[in-house]
Motif scaffolding. Sequence first.
Motif, short mmCIF file in Angstrom:
data_model
loop_
_atom_site.label_atom_id
_atom_site.label_comp_id
_atom_site.label_asym_id
_atom_site.label_seq_id
_atom_site.Cartn_x
_atom_site.Cartn_y
_atom_site.Cartn_z
N MET A 1 0.85 -1.20 0.00
CA MET A 1 0.00 0.00 0.00
C MET A 1 0.87 1.24 0.00
N ASN A 2 0.52 2.21 -0.82
CA ASN A 2 1.29 3.44 -0.88
C ASN A 2 1.09 4.27 0.37
N THR A 3 2.14 4.97 0.78
CA THR A 3 2.06 5.85 1.94
C THR A 3 1.25 7.07 1.61
N LEU A 4 0.32 7.43 2.49
CA LEU A 4 -0.49 8.62 2.29
C LEU A 4 0.39 9.86 2.43
N THR A 5 0.30 10.76 1.45
CA THR A 5 1.06 12.00 1.49
C THR A 5 0.11 13.19 1.41
N CYS A 6 0.20 14.07 2.40
CA CYS A 6 -0.69 15.24 2.46
C CYS A 6 0.15 16.51 2.53
N GLY A 7 -0.25 17.51 1.74
CA GLY A 7 0.39 18.80 1.78
C GLY A 7 -0.55 19.84 2.35
N PHE A 8 0.00 20.75 3.14
CA PHE A 8 -0.80 21.81 3.76
C PHE A 8 -0.22 23.16 3.35
N ILE A 9 -1.07 23.98 2.76
CA ILE A 9 -0.68 25.35 2.45
C ILE A 9 -1.44 26.25 3.42
N THR A 25 -4.00 9.43 13.44
CA THR A 25 -4.74 8.26 12.94
C THR A 25 -4.02 7.52 11.82
N VAL A 26 -3.11 8.20 11.12
CA VAL A 26 -2.31 7.56 10.06
C VAL A 26 -0.84 7.88 10.36
N PRO A 27 -0.26 7.22 11.35
CA PRO A 27 1.08 7.59 11.85
C PRO A 27 2.17 7.59 10.80
N ASP A 28 2.06 6.73 9.78
CA ASP A 28 3.13 6.65 8.78
C ASP A 28 2.92 7.61 7.60
N ALA A 29 1.88 8.45 7.67
CA ALA A 29 1.64 9.42 6.59
C ALA A 29 2.79 10.41 6.49
N GLN A 30 3.03 10.87 5.27
CA GLN A 30 4.03 11.91 5.04
C GLN A 30 3.31 13.25 4.94
N LEU A 31 3.64 14.18 5.82
CA LEU A 31 2.97 15.47 5.85
C LEU A 31 3.99 16.57 5.61
N ILE A 32 3.68 17.43 4.63
CA ILE A 32 4.53 18.57 4.34
C ILE A 32 3.69 19.84 4.42
N ALA A 33 4.33 20.96 4.68
CA ALA A 33 3.53 22.18 4.87
C ALA A 33 4.32 23.43 4.51
N TYR A 34 3.55 24.42 4.04
CA TYR A 34 4.09 25.77 3.80
C TYR A 34 3.19 26.77 4.52
N ASP A 35 3.81 27.75 5.13
CA ASP A 35 3.07 28.83 5.77
C ASP A 35 3.98 30.06 5.83
N LYS A 48 6.77 16.89 15.60
CA LYS A 48 6.71 15.74 14.69
C LYS A 48 5.32 15.57 14.07
N VAL A 49 4.61 16.68 13.93
CA VAL A 49 3.32 16.66 13.22
C VAL A 49 3.57 16.65 11.73
N ILE A 50 4.51 17.47 11.25
CA ILE A 50 4.87 17.45 9.83
C ILE A 50 6.27 16.88 9.67
N ASP A 51 6.51 16.32 8.49
CA ASP A 51 7.82 15.71 8.21
C ASP A 51 8.78 16.68 7.54
N ARG A 52 8.19 17.65 6.82
CA ARG A 52 9.07 18.56 6.08
C ARG A 52 8.45 19.93 5.93
N ILE A 53 9.28 20.95 6.09
CA ILE A 53 8.88 22.34 5.88
C ILE A 53 9.17 22.72 4.44
N CYS A 54 8.19 23.33 3.78
CA CYS A 54 8.39 23.84 2.42
C CYS A 54 8.57 25.35 2.48
#
Length: 370
Positions: A1-9, A25-35, A48-54
């Motif tokens: 199964m592919n890892t869920l990846t979510c981006g937040f702007i 709820t989806v601990p292995d999800a990849q989360l990236i964000a820009y603000d 450790k809420v997001i994995d990477r800062i954009c």
Amino acid sequence: MNTLTCGFIGLGLIGGSIAKAVRSTVPDAQLIAYDVNTASLQLAEEEKVIDRICTSVDESFQHCDYIFLCAPVSHNDDNLLFLKEHLSPRTILTDVGSVKTGIHRRIEALGLQNQFIGGHPMTGSERFGYQNSKASLLENAYYILTPSETVPEDRLTAYRGLVEKIGAIPLTLGYEEHDYVTAAISHLPHVIAASLVNLVKKSDSEEGIMKMVAAGGFKDITRIASSSPAMWQQICITNADNILKLLQAYIDCLTRISGCIESRTPDALYDFFDTARTYRESFTGSASGPIQAEYVLTVDIADKPGAIAAIASLLAMHDVSIKNIGINHNRELAEGALRIEFYGKEAAHQAHEIMTAHGYRIHTKNERLP
């Protein structure tokens, strides 16, 4: 199964709460964000809420399954233009704004309707910013989805599944219906609350007597007036037609009740308040949804050290579990009042009997009690 990846702007109150709920709820999800607020991003990364800062809206978002547009509505046009250059056709675009007509029309103008599902979590707080976000903000809240007409059904089903996973209740509406509904149950109440606060400010004496004694009902119905003025400015501009229509209906209602008060018409006044009470009480009658039945007792306590601990210990001795407990600051009482919430009717009944037997005075008026 592919890892869920979510981006937040945008990673403020709502964006941060969704990100935290996904992380929980989806601990292995990849989360990236820009603000634009880098402090929020740094805090989210430290937690450790997001994995990477954009650092910008760029190709970093091209591998996302979902991209959440959580920046102020006025920034969506620019962010969509930047995203379009890097958007994968498999990505679902969504937003969290409480007005949907504008974003849907913009999406259509950009030719992105095949991958857009509008989103609006019906939750929030008078506080704002990532620092006040929490995953529990989504629990049992209706999360309205406004899919574009050409979005594939399987994508809508998948998004509904994600909404359910993070603890919210998905509800699909057309975007025009959404804007009318939210104008009535969200936007107009904010206008009314702010108007009432401004009225009291204008009417108060130099000594500020009204402000000093404001309690109970006034604080309850004006709490939302503490919300972000910038956000509500934008909402009133973008959903003006619906708000104006309902505001006029509300003015007509005030005019009618004003006439009843002026003429001292007892039956009409009683019906006015009774109809509102009956309909409001029906809001807690369903088994699910954001306004659920509460089992609450309000107890008078002495203003002295150990008073709260004594009650907690008394209930614990009888194996009565407390769901929530806190001082009720809205009561106009000389002594303290403790508001205790229980998990069910049986526990509330038992607690009532125990505390009454030990001499505590229990208030039941205006509470959703057993």
